[in-house]
Design a protein around this motif. Structure first.
Motif, PDB file in Angstrom:
ATOM      1  N   ALA A 210       0.854  -1.188   0.000  1.00 40.67           N
ATOM      2  CA  ALA A 210       0.000   0.000   0.000  1.00 40.67           C
ATOM      3  C   ALA A 210       0.890   1.238   0.000  1.00 40.67           C
ATOM      4  O   ALA A 210       1.968   1.227   0.602  1.00 40.67           O
ATOM      5  CB  ALA A 210      -0.905  -0.007   1.223  1.00 40.67           C
ATOM      6  N   ILE A 211       0.451   2.264  -0.695  1.00 34.73           N
ATOM      7  CA  ILE A 211       1.173   3.533  -0.698  1.00 34.73           C
ATOM      8  C   ILE A 211       0.207   4.602  -0.221  1.00 34.73           C
ATOM      9  O   ILE A 211      -0.896   4.740  -0.753  1.00 34.73           O
ATOM     10  CB  ILE A 211       1.670   3.899  -2.115  1.00 34.73           C
ATOM     11  N   MET A 212       0.619   5.335   0.818  1.00 34.42           N
ATOM     12  CA  MET A 212      -0.270   6.348   1.389  1.00 34.42           C
ATOM     13  C   MET A 212       0.399   7.705   1.354  1.00 34.42           C
ATOM     14  O   MET A 212       1.596   7.828   1.605  1.00 34.42           O
ATOM     15  CB  MET A 212      -0.567   6.005   2.856  1.00 34.42           C
ATOM     16  N   GLY A 213      -0.413   8.725   1.062  1.00 35.23           N
ATOM     17  CA  GLY A 213       0.088  10.094   1.096  1.00 35.23           C
ATOM     18  C   GLY A 213      -1.067  11.025   1.376  1.00 35.23           C
ATOM     19  O   GLY A 213      -2.027  10.643   2.031  1.00 35.23           O
ATOM     20  N   GLY A 214      -1.000  12.230   0.833  1.00 29.73           N
ATOM     21  CA  GLY A 214      -2.073  13.198   1.066  1.00 29.73           C
ATOM     22  C   GLY A 214      -1.747  14.102   2.226  1.00 29.73           C
ATOM     23  O   GLY A 214      -0.674  14.009   2.826  1.00 29.73           O
ATOM     24  N   ILE A 234       3.600  -0.667   3.957  1.00 28.25           N
ATOM     25  CA  ILE A 234       2.980   0.598   3.581  1.00 28.25           C
ATOM     26  C   ILE A 234       4.075   1.633   3.361  1.00 28.25           C
ATOM     27  O   ILE A 234       4.887   1.889   4.263  1.00 28.25           O
ATOM     28  CB  ILE A 234       2.017   1.114   4.672  1.00 28.25           C
ATOM     29  N   LEU A 235       4.111   2.199   2.161  1.00 30.18           N
ATOM     30  CA  LEU A 235       5.056   3.265   1.849  1.00 30.18           C
ATOM     31  C   LEU A 235       4.346   4.590   2.103  1.00 30.18           C
ATOM     32  O   LEU A 235       3.219   4.789   1.646  1.00 30.18           O
ATOM     33  CB  LEU A 235       5.492   3.182   0.382  1.00 30.18           C
ATOM     34  N   LEU A 278       9.058   5.217   5.549  1.00 34.07           N
ATOM     35  CA  LEU A 278       8.971   6.678   5.422  1.00 34.07           C
ATOM     36  C   LEU A 278       9.946   7.191   4.358  1.00 34.07           C
ATOM     37  O   LEU A 278      10.868   6.481   3.961  1.00 34.07           O
ATOM     38  CB  LEU A 278       9.283   7.317   6.782  1.00 34.07           C
ATOM     39  N   PRO A 279       9.741   8.436   3.884  1.00 33.04           N
ATOM     40  CA  PRO A 279      10.641   9.001   2.860  1.00 33.04           C
ATOM     41  C   PRO A 279      12.075   9.117   3.367  1.00 33.04           C
ATOM     42  O   PRO A 279      12.304   9.310   4.566  1.00 33.04           O
ATOM     43  CB  PRO A 279      10.072  10.403   2.606  1.00 33.04           C
TER      44      PRO A 279
END
Ligand code: ADP
Ligand code: MG
Length: 412
Positions: A210-214, A234-235, A278-279
């Motif tokens: 899963a990739i989450m941002g926003g 989760i990225l 995390l980045p």
């Protein structure tokens, strides 16, 4: 629990029933952008994507001998006096797209509707007035539901984006038709959403990333929590990454963070361990503006008066490595402030990367209104396995919630 989830996805569709000679109430999503908010103007539909998206279902029903009574909400009117939200412009556009007359009525239910529906023949199309002009719509009022249900033999829901709401047109009317022995089934758009998102929720292939941002973590805590049950990792990018970095004790300068959500962010970090990624680097700027001077810094080194507005190239490379071998990818939330070109690279490059993965046979599903907009803006919409049209509804489904507009439909 799992059984229930399986059943929820196992819904009858219009292919499973006989609609010949029947009156069919179809809940569509015609919540389209309009040219003006002034009822004095001749208002037109400025983007008919959602009307076009309903055409396969409507054409199928018409070709199979049904008469169609269509209903949708449009905008957020407070009362029928909010004339700028009347369905007239939608009927005009739909009539062109269907290449047949569409009769727009001036009420949702009432004498005019009853009379018009009684006279319908197969192939006729009626569009009811904005469902939110009826006071009982958002309350799922039984009387309004009964009146809607009384119009038709069959109920079809093709408005996935409204399925997380128990309203008269999305839930009550379906029940009313079922209670007199009629079918309540999914249209093709709904079916597509259920197949794509349903797989991710109830039976995902692994590895599943899963990739989450926003912008905000607070909107998505439940979602991340549920993804930790279903996904392998989760990225994290976007504004929410800043709150996670802060929760880990790092300096984040003037970046957007949610102080209230820090305890939850800490809890999720502990819960996830290595699985939450995390980045590594970020694009920072001195102000939140399209023309702000941008530079790339390591994620542990955000300068005091700078804010993170995008993920950097090392992060993308790292995400690329983490995605290798994945069978399923679900992405929600832009990686940066993609509305500004200068801070859209992380989002655009991720979209390109995912398009390549689709070519290699990976299933890539995009959920969320802004994420879908970002992928469209990048011109990569048709490269993805599935882009959900339902912003809030897709997120609630991925959270593992039962959506009332889906739960009510007949099981196979
Ligand atoms: P979705 O609609 O796909 O669920 P969200 O609504 O959660 O996505 O988030 C989209 C918004 O997040 C965009 O308006 C974008 O500008 C904003 N955003 C992304 N990264 C950042 C950031 N680093 N700082 C501030 N806002 C951000
Ligand atoms: Mg959004």
């Amino acid at each position: 629990m799992l059984k229930m989830k399986g059943e929820r996805m196992n819904k009858k569709t219009i292919r499973d029933i006989d609609v010949n000679g029947k009156k069919v109430l179809v809940r569509v999503d015609f919540n389209v952008p309009l040219s003006s908010k002034d009822p004095q103007d001749s208002i037109t539909v400025t983007d008919d994507l959602r009307i076009q998206a309903a055409l396969p279902t409507l054409s199928y029903l018409l070709e199979h001998g049904a008469a169609l009574i269509l209903c949708s909400h449009l905008g957020r009117p407070k009362s029928p006096a909010d004339k700028q939200y009347a369905m007239g412009p939608v009927a005009t556009r739909l009539s062109v797209l269907l290449a047949r007359p569409v009769t727009k009525l001036d009420e949702v239910v009432g004498d005019q509707v009853t009379t018009a529906v009684a006279a319908m023949k197969p192939g006729d199309v009626i569009l009811l007035e904005n469902t939110r002009f009826a006071a009982g719509e958002t309350k799922n009022d039984p009387e309004l539901s009964q009146k809607l249900g009384a119009l038709a033999d069959i109920y079809v829901n093709d408005a996935f984006g409204s399925a997380h709401r128990a309203h008269a047109s999305t839930e009550g009317a379906a029940r009313a038709i079922q209670s007199k022995g009629g079918a309540a089934v999914a249209g093709f758009l709904m079916e597509k959403e259920l197949n794509a998102l349903g797989t991710a929720v109830s039976n995902p292939p692994h590895p599943y990333v899963a990739i989450m941002g926003g912008a905000k973590i607070s909107d998505k805590i439940k979602l991340i929590e549920n993804l930790l049950n279903t996904a392998d990792k989760i990225l994290i990018g976007g504004g929410m990454a800043n709150t996670f970095l802060k929760a880990k004790g790092q300096e984040v300068g003037t970046s957007l963070i949610e102080a209230d959500a820090l305890p939850e962010a800490k809890r999720l970090l502990e819960l996830a361990g290595e699985r939450l990624i995390l980045p590594q680097d970020l694009v920072v700027a001195d102000k939140f503006a399209a023309d702000a001077a941008a530079k790339v810094v390591p994620a542990w080194g955000i300068p005091a008066h700078q804010m993170a507005l995008d993920v950097g190239p090392d992060t993308l490379e790292h995400f690329n490595q983490e995605l290798q071998g994945a069978q399923l990818v679900v992405w929600n939330g832009p990686m940066g402030v993609f509305e500004f070109d200068r801070f859209a690279e992380g989002t655009n490059n991720l979209a390109k990367l995912l398009a390549q993965l689709v070519n290699m046979g990976v299933q890539v599903i995009i959920g969320g209104g802004d994420s879908a907009a970002a992928v469209m803006k990048a011109g990569l919409a048709d490269k993805m396995t599935h882009i959900s049209t339902g912003g809030g509804a897709s997120l609630e489904l991925l959270e593992g919630k039962v959506l009332p507009g889906i739960a009510v439909l007949d099981n196979k």
